[in-house]
Design an enzyme around this catalytic site. Sequence first.
Site, PDB file in Angstrom:
ATOM      1  N   LYS A 199     -66.613  -4.333 -28.455  1.00  0.00           N
ATOM      2  CA  LYS A 199     -67.769  -3.899 -29.241  1.00  0.00           C
ATOM      3  C   LYS A 199     -68.032  -2.436 -28.936  1.00  0.00           C
ATOM      4  CE  LYS A 199     -72.648  -4.666 -30.031  1.00  0.00           C
ATOM      5  NZ  LYS A 199     -73.779  -5.552 -29.844  1.00  0.00           N
ATOM      6  N   LYS A 253     -65.735  -5.299 -33.195  1.00  0.00           N
ATOM      7  CA  LYS A 253     -66.932  -4.900 -33.943  1.00  0.00           C
ATOM      8  C   LYS A 253     -67.194  -3.415 -33.740  1.00  0.00           C
ATOM      9  CE  LYS A 253     -71.835  -5.590 -33.854  1.00  0.00           C
ATOM     10  NZ  LYS A 253     -72.896  -5.901 -32.983  1.00  0.00           N
TER      11      LYS A 253
END
Length: 329
Positions: A199, A253
């Site tokens: 992330k 992400k």
Amino acid sequence: MRAAFPARRMRRLRRTPALRRLVAETRLSVDDLVAPLFVREGIDEPRPISSLPGVVQHTRESLRKEVAELADLGVPAVIIFGVPATKDAEGSGAWDPDGIVQVALRDLRDEVGDRLVLMADLCLDEYTDHGHCGVLRPDGTVDNDATLERYAAAAVAQAEAGADVVAPSGMMDGQVAAIRTGLDGAGHGETAILAYAAKYASALYGPFREAVDVTIAGGGDRKAYQQDPANRREALEEVRLDVAEGADLVMVKPALAYLDVIAAVRDRVDLPVAAYHVSGEYAMVAAAAERGWIDGDAVALEHLTAIRRAGADVILTYWARAVAEGLGS
Ligand code: PBG
């Protein structure tokens, strides 16, 4: 007379929609999509989120209705984010059995049974008054290990409330192991973990912060725990660690600016790989489409197809309902 070039005729198979459909290498199906949904404590009417057109902060009741409709439309999974009425330094709403996500999960389990997978985002930022993803030391930095205990407690509360999958998104070191240990110790060995493994500290989460009412204290950022967008190999190490700690699915992400990372992760792991097409990615398309500058539906399909082509099995997307309702078919 024209010369007969011995050119390979690539265009033959592009001639009709049926031919193109037949030879398509990547398919987008509603079966691969997870709808992110927001539920806000203490409101009577759903509230629009101005930077995420078409997405709302739900009441408990409107969330219930939305999830029942998504299940009927064939969307296989939702991920729930909570917006609590009050926040504190520790983020205690994240593990309070009466916290907004926990009560919402109970409502939803009651509403849809096992027809749809219930995922819960697992983090503290929606619940802390300073907006960080963990608890703070006196100097204002995030205390990794003190945060892990809270994540484990939140995971147990979510599992107890009916989550099939908990999704730690805080990027603390050791979070997957701490959560797995916490879940197993509380008798929740069946609850799966979707690790937000790679992330990035992205500027594309802006609209999401409006959606969950989060402002990071003192104009701070998350660069001391989320990844530097400059790094790809580091993402592979993050993924390797999360797999070793017991992740059941791993996620990259955001998605579009990180297709190379999705592809690299896909090459190296045999677990399901998820990608989150995040709020800013959605908002850019929605805003340009509103101005008539692009065809929003066509771009949505192009984005989601590219994420699948890069290797993602599962996509978290604010377009899940639109795809289920026929976008692209
Ligand atoms: C953290 C979390 C974030 C998102 C999902 N989980 C925000 C952040 O890390 O700042 C972003 C999702 C999106 O932008 O759509 N709980």
